[in-house]
Design a protein around this motif. Structure first.
Motif, short mmCIF file in Angstrom:
data_model
loop_
_atom_site.label_atom_id
_atom_site.label_comp_id
_atom_site.label_asym_id
_atom_site.label_seq_id
_atom_site.Cartn_x
_atom_site.Cartn_y
_atom_site.Cartn_z
N ASN A 229 42.00 47.24 17.07
CA ASN A 229 41.89 46.25 16.52
C ASN A 229 43.35 44.97 16.48
N LYS B 179 39.40 42.66 20.60
CA LYS B 179 39.33 44.11 20.41
C LYS B 179 39.83 44.35 21.73
N PRO C 210 39.08 48.79 23.89
CA PRO C 210 38.59 50.55 23.03
C PRO C 210 40.33 50.60 23.80
N LYS D 293 38.38 54.74 17.96
CA LYS D 293 37.43 54.61 19.35
C LYS D 293 38.27 52.72 19.41
N THR D 294 38.27 51.45 18.59
CA THR D 294 38.40 50.40 18.73
C THR D 294 39.77 50.08 18.22
#
Length: 222
Positions: free
Chosen positions: A98, A109, A111, A95-96
């Motif tokens: 980093n 971060k 999406p 989902k993220t």
């Protein structure tokens, strides 16, 4: 920070510039039948290759080069492990995405769906949803299919072009050769792959990282 700058990371000047990177995609759409066949090949690749491990070589907009190992698992997981003690890590947990800077103790971060890498990390290719188009043999590179994708509503996210080469022309198979990210200021970052291994069972711990801010590890969602 633009996403192509994220991929550049102000990498240390440890290697020379690359002369063999594929050029960025020019605006050009070939006749429908050729495009449809090429799209079908890319979709077949996305379905067949669910995970990937490869060496990568990354050239940033200022010409600096960094290398390391890439791990990818669809949908949504990717990790760039940099060599030569580069103090950065990039990892997406489904989902993220980093960007971890261990030198200054910072995590940035995004999406995954709001980055150009969504074109690479999905299970399929939807040209309309990705604002994408296909070019065959870009800049005279025979046997190459280029898929260019961007969010027309958010051009500041940049444009990604994935370059696929014909692995076996008699069977129509493809291999992902490289990609280029162009940000809103026309700065280009190249990532080239080699020594690829596909459909490996990758360890879930690859999608974790040690948080330099002293918090607990970020873990892959279950």
């Amino acid at each position: 920070m633009m996403f192509s700058v994220l991929l550049a990371f102000s990498a240390p000047a440890l290697a020379q510039e690359s002369d063999d990177a594929l050029p960025p995609l020019e605006e050009k759409v070939l006749p429908g039948n050729n495009n449809l066949r090429a799209l079908g090949q890319i979709q077949d690749y996305m379905k067949a290759v669910t995970s990937l491990k490869a060496k990568f070589r990354q050239q940033s907009p200022n010409g600096l080069v960094a290398e390391g190992t890439l791990y990818l698992e669809r949908p949504g997981y990717i990790r760039f492990d940099y060599s030569d003690d580069t103090p950065f890590l990039v990892v997406a947990d489904g989902k993220t995405l980093n960007f971890v800077d261990y030198e200054i103790g910072q995590v940035t971060k995004w999406p995954v769906k709001d980055t150009p890498l969504r074109a690479l990390l999905g299970n399929s290719v939807d040209l309309a949803a990705l604002g994408a188009h296909i070019e065959l043999d870009p800049a005279g590179a025979t046997g190459v299919i280029a898929l260019s994708a961007q969010d027309n509503d958010r051009p500041e996210l940049g444009v990604i072009t994935l370059y696929f080469r014909q692995k076996d022309e008699t069977k129509g198979g493809l291999v992902l050769n490289s990609w280029a990210v162009v940000d809103a200021e026309d700065r280009i970052t190249y990532v080239e792959l080699s020594d690829q291994q596909v459909n490996l069972a990758l360890n879930d711990k690859l999608w974790e990282f040690d948080d330099p801010r002293g918090l607990s590890k970020r873990r892959r969602p279950r």
